[in-house]
Enzyme design. Structure first.
Site: not given
Length: 241
Positions: A18, A168-169, A172-173, A175-176
């Site tokens: 990272y 990615f709960p 991630g890139f 969003p839910l």
């Protein structure tokens, strides 16, 4: 990061790729010397190119270098957990033996540089192969309210007392996004992302959350999801998303 530790957070998920390097250097700057109960978990198996792209770095020598980089940049003599991140496919689990990579990590463990070994971006077959070689303490795969491919695996690992760490709960890139999720959140006086995290915590007792956290305010919002209670009716509606 200091606010997180002060609030009781004792698990940090990181990696030297990272940044690269900068994230671990910031952790060291903020928190070293580390609290005795702070568990820092890193991962190896990938690297970044000059444009920030993700490339495989799974050769035994590359894994050795990655562990040494993590130790140096974190200011540690030993890493509590090192996750082997499979890069047989960069975005999703792909079958294939990870025996040479695990043997490399076991050699580093024998030298006293690693306490425990975990896996990331892996299949159930790869987990079984690894368990024939060494205890596996955690598995880190993509999993959230909308991406449920690991439903069976989560339950299998729970039966074995192995932590499942969804990356990615919150999507991630991407969003839910869900009208049902938004409606549930409004009824609970919470944000959709808080409800998504609370769903994961209720989903299984072995879920260990690592939501990305970008500010002190965001930290408070994420931590509040731990005390958000979801009824069976709400869980049933969320499970249907």
């Amino acid at each position: 990061m200091r606010d997180a530790v002060a609030a009781g957070v004792n698990h940090i998920d990181t990696s030297d790729f990272y940044g690269p390097h900068e994230t671990n250097q910031l952790i060291k700057k903020a928190l070293h010397p580390y609290p005795q109960d702070l568990c820092i978990v890193t991962k190896v198996g990938a690297r970044r190119d000059a444009k920030g792209g993700w490339l495989a770095a799974m050769e035994p020598e590359a894994l050795k270098q990655a562990v040494e980089d993590n130790l140096r940049n974190l200011g540690l003599d030993v890493i509590e957990v090192v996750n082997l991140r499979s890069m047989l496919h960069p975005a999703r689990p792909k079958e294939g033996s990870l025996k040479p990579q695990l043997e490399a990590l076991l050699a580093l463990q024998a030298r006293g540089l690693i306490r425990h070994i975990g896996l990331s971006n892996v299949t159930a077959t790869q987990i079984a192969e690894a368990q024939a070689m060494t205890p596996i303490v955690c598995v880190q795969n993509m999993y959230n309210l909308a991406h449920r491919q690991d439903d069976e695996l989560v339950d299998q690992l729970a039966q074995q007392g192995i932590a499942y760490v969804p990356f990615f709960p919150l999507g991630g890139f991407s969003p839910l996004q869900s009208d049902q999720l938004n409606e549930m959140a409004a009824s609970l006086n919470a944000t959709p992302m808080q409800v998504a995290l609370a769903w994961l915590l209720r989903r299984s007792p072995n879920i260990l959350l690592i939501p990305g956290t970008s500010s002190p305010e965001h930290l408070k919002e994420n931590l509040a999801s731990g005390s958000l209670e979801l009824s069976d009716d709400v869980m049933e509606k969320l499970n249907a998303i």
